[in-house]
Scaffold this motif. Structure first.
Motif, PDB file in Angstrom:
ATOM      1  N   ASN A  32       0.724  -1.036  -0.074  1.00  0.00           N
ATOM      2  CA  ASN A  32      -0.067   0.023  -0.007  1.00  0.00           C
ATOM      3  C   ASN A  32       0.908   1.210   0.186  1.00  0.00           C
ATOM      4  O   ASN A  32       1.542   1.638   0.830  1.00  0.00           O
ATOM      5  N   ASN A  33       0.886   1.910  -1.179  1.00  0.00           N
ATOM      6  CA  ASN A  33       1.813   3.340  -1.124  1.00  0.00           C
ATOM      7  C   ASN A  33       0.679   4.490  -0.991  1.00  0.00           C
ATOM      8  O   ASN A  33      -0.428   4.512  -1.704  1.00  0.00           O
ATOM      9  N   PHE A  34       0.996   5.398  -0.197  1.00  0.00           N
ATOM     10  CA  PHE A  34      -0.036   6.493  -0.067  1.00  0.00           C
ATOM     11  C   PHE A  34       0.861   7.827   0.137  1.00  0.00           C
ATOM     12  O   PHE A  34       0.226   8.828   0.068  1.00  0.00           O
ATOM     13  N   LYS A  35       2.235   7.577   0.204  1.00  0.00           N
ATOM     14  CA  LYS A  35       3.114   8.981   0.414  1.00  0.00           C
ATOM     15  C   LYS A  35       3.990   9.102  -0.499  1.00  0.00           C
ATOM     16  O   LYS A  35       5.082   8.027  -0.622  1.00  0.00           O
ATOM     17  N   PHE A  36       3.957   9.766  -1.442  1.00  0.00           N
ATOM     18  CA  PHE A  36       4.848  10.020  -2.683  1.00  0.00           C
ATOM     19  C   PHE A  36       5.650  11.088  -2.739  1.00  0.00           C
ATOM     20  O   PHE A  36       5.437  12.244  -2.047  1.00  0.00           O
ATOM     21  N   LYS A  37       7.021  11.035  -3.444  1.00  0.00           N
ATOM     22  CA  LYS A  37       7.880  12.112  -3.595  1.00  0.00           C
ATOM     23  C   LYS A  37       7.454  13.097  -4.721  1.00  0.00           C
ATOM     24  O   LYS A  37       7.574  14.236  -4.421  1.00  0.00           O
ATOM     25  N   HIS A  38       6.872  12.510  -5.849  1.00  0.00           N
ATOM     26  CA  HIS A  38       6.451  13.319  -6.801  1.00  0.00           C
ATOM     27  C   HIS A  38       5.047  13.362  -7.319  1.00  0.00           C
ATOM     28  O   HIS A  38       4.693  14.234  -8.085  1.00  0.00           O
ATOM     29  N   LEU A  39       4.288  12.620  -6.628  1.00  0.00           N
ATOM     30  CA  LEU A  39       2.810  12.419  -7.072  1.00  0.00           C
ATOM     31  C   LEU A  39       2.093  12.898  -5.826  1.00  0.00           C
ATOM     32  O   LEU A  39       2.484  12.955  -4.681  1.00  0.00           O
ATOM     33  N   CYS A  40       0.967  13.107  -6.001  1.00  0.00           N
ATOM     34  CA  CYS A  40      -0.130  13.627  -4.797  1.00  0.00           C
ATOM     35  C   CYS A  40      -0.292  12.405  -3.858  1.00  0.00           C
ATOM     36  O   CYS A  40      -0.236  11.282  -4.315  1.00  0.00           O
ATOM     37  N   GLN A  41      -0.497  13.082  -2.798  1.00  0.00           N
ATOM     38  CA  GLN A  41      -0.604  11.794  -1.636  1.00  0.00           C
ATOM     39  C   GLN A  41      -1.885  11.024  -1.758  1.00  0.00           C
ATOM     40  O   GLN A  41      -2.885  11.831  -2.369  1.00  0.00           O
ATOM     41  N   ARG A  42      -2.254   9.660  -1.628  1.00  0.00           N
ATOM     42  CA  ARG A  42      -3.402   9.202  -1.615  1.00  0.00           C
ATOM     43  C   ARG A  42      -4.253   9.269  -0.379  1.00  0.00           C
ATOM     44  O   ARG A  42      -3.790   8.313   0.617  1.00  0.00           O
ATOM     45  N   GLY A  44      -6.860   8.733   2.583  1.00  0.00           N
ATOM     46  CA  GLY A  44      -7.686   7.732   2.843  1.00  0.00           C
ATOM     47  C   GLY A  44      -7.067   6.353   2.752  1.00  0.00           C
ATOM     48  O   GLY A  44      -7.533   5.377   3.310  1.00  0.00           O
ATOM     49  N   ALA A  45      -5.981   6.084   1.866  1.00  0.00           N
ATOM     50  CA  ALA A  45      -5.198   4.842   1.800  1.00  0.00           C
ATOM     51  C   ALA A  45      -4.790   4.246   2.787  1.00  0.00           C
ATOM     52  O   ALA A  45      -4.709   3.052   2.898  1.00  0.00           O
ATOM     53  N   GLU A  46      -4.235   4.957   3.744  1.00  0.00           N
ATOM     54  CA  GLU A  46      -3.641   4.347   4.904  1.00  0.00           C
ATOM     55  C   GLU A  46      -4.691   3.662   5.704  1.00  0.00           C
ATOM     56  O   GLU A  46      -4.515   2.517   6.234  1.00  0.00           O
ATOM     57  N   LYS A  47      -5.821   4.019   6.022  1.00  0.00           N
ATOM     58  CA  LYS A  47      -7.070   3.480   6.782  1.00  0.00           C
ATOM     59  C   LYS A  47      -7.369   2.545   5.842  1.00  0.00           C
ATOM     60  O   LYS A  47      -7.679   1.410   6.526  1.00  0.00           O
ATOM     61  N   ASP A  48      -7.627   2.697   4.233  1.00  0.00           N
ATOM     62  CA  ASP A  48      -7.956   1.322   3.566  1.00  0.00           C
ATOM     63  C   ASP A  48      -6.991   0.092   3.835  1.00  0.00           C
ATOM     64  O   ASP A  48      -7.372  -1.059   4.088  1.00  0.00           O
ATOM     65  N   GLY A  49      -5.733   0.441   3.917  1.00  0.00           N
ATOM     66  CA  GLY A  49      -4.661  -0.676   4.004  1.00  0.00           C
ATOM     67  C   GLY A  49      -4.955  -1.427   5.668  1.00  0.00           C
ATOM     68  O   GLY A  49      -4.904  -2.438   5.567  1.00  0.00           O
ATOM     69  N   LYS A  50      -5.392  -0.529   6.671  1.00  0.00           N
ATOM     70  CA  LYS A  50      -5.657  -1.097   7.961  1.00  0.00           C
ATOM     71  C   LYS A  50      -6.750  -1.993   7.904  1.00  0.00           C
ATOM     72  O   LYS A  50      -6.788  -3.286   8.289  1.00  0.00           O
ATOM     73  N   ASN A  51      -7.646  -1.703   7.023  1.00  0.00           N
ATOM     74  CA  ASN A  51      -8.963  -2.350   7.058  1.00  0.00           C
ATOM     75  C   ASN A  51      -8.907  -3.609   5.984  1.00  0.00           C
ATOM     76  O   ASN A  51      -9.508  -4.472   6.543  1.00  0.00           O
ATOM     77  N   LEU A  52      -8.090  -3.542   5.152  1.00  0.00           N
ATOM     78  CA  LEU A  52      -7.700  -4.495   4.413  1.00  0.00           C
ATOM     79  C   LEU A  52      -6.820  -5.656   5.107  1.00  0.00           C
ATOM     80  O   LEU A  52      -7.352  -6.899   5.077  1.00  0.00           O
ATOM     81  N   LYS A  53      -5.952  -5.186   5.837  1.00  0.00           N
ATOM     82  CA  LYS A  53      -5.204  -6.340   6.738  1.00  0.00           C
ATOM     83  C   LYS A  53      -6.306  -6.993   7.819  1.00  0.00           C
ATOM     84  O   LYS A  53      -5.996  -8.272   7.794  1.00  0.00           O
TER      85      LYS A  53
END
Length: 167
Positions: A32-42, A44-53
């Motif tokens: 699950n990638n949500f913090k990027f150097k050159h692209l916008c941050q995603r 809600g993806a961090e919470k999605d990852g926790k729910n998926l786990k």
């Protein structure tokens, strides 16, 4: 979800059915990638990852944690981890393989946190599928692969569950 019994499996003797009796059912890898150097941050993806786990564990899978870090990975690290997971001999002791990847993407593949908007340094879906297809330790196992990433340049503005009723 009900666990298949060996008796049921032997009764139906189905050539297209998979035995699913191992405990755990298999190993799962979630990238699950949500913090990027050159692209916008995603957002809600961090919470999605926790729910998926939590969901994966409730389905009877263990998370593959040979490498502790499976979030915010570079293009190079994603390739290394995917290849390592797909070819891990431990799959021989289970009855299925589960893989999720969630990140930015484009027509050439899925972005690592160091990828840029020019579609370089992407991991292609084809490459990922090939890793699991050539895995000797996962021969004969169902491999469930899930990809959550954009594949083009058009924006998806979402939908309303009521839009179809407004026509």
């Amino acid at each position: 979800m009900k666990i298949t019994t060996k008796n049921f499996y032997e009764q139906i003797r189905c050539d297209v059915c998979y035995l699913s009796l191992s405990v755990p059912r298999g190993l799962a890898l979630i990238i699950n990638n949500f913090k990027f150097k050159h692209l916008c941050q995603r957002k809600g993806a961090e919470k999605d990852g926790k729910n998926l786990k939590r969901l994966v564990k409730s389905m009877g899978y263990h998370l593959w944690e040979k490498l502790k870090k499976t979030e915010n990975l570079s293009f190079e690290k994603m390739k290394k981890i995917i290849a390592s997971f797909a070819n891990d001999d431990i799959h021989r002791t289970y009855h299925s393989v589960l893989f999720f990847i969630s990140s930015h993407g484009c027509s050439t593949g899925i972005a690592g946190v160091n990828s840029d908007k020019y579609e370089k340094n992407m991991v292609s879906e084809r490459w990922i599928i090939e890793q699991f297809g050539k895995s000797k330790s996962a021969i004969g196992l169902p491999k469930l692969l899930f990809f959550q990433a954009c594949r083009g340049s058009e924006r998806d503005l979402g939908s309303s569950k009521y839009k179809r009723f407004l026509k």
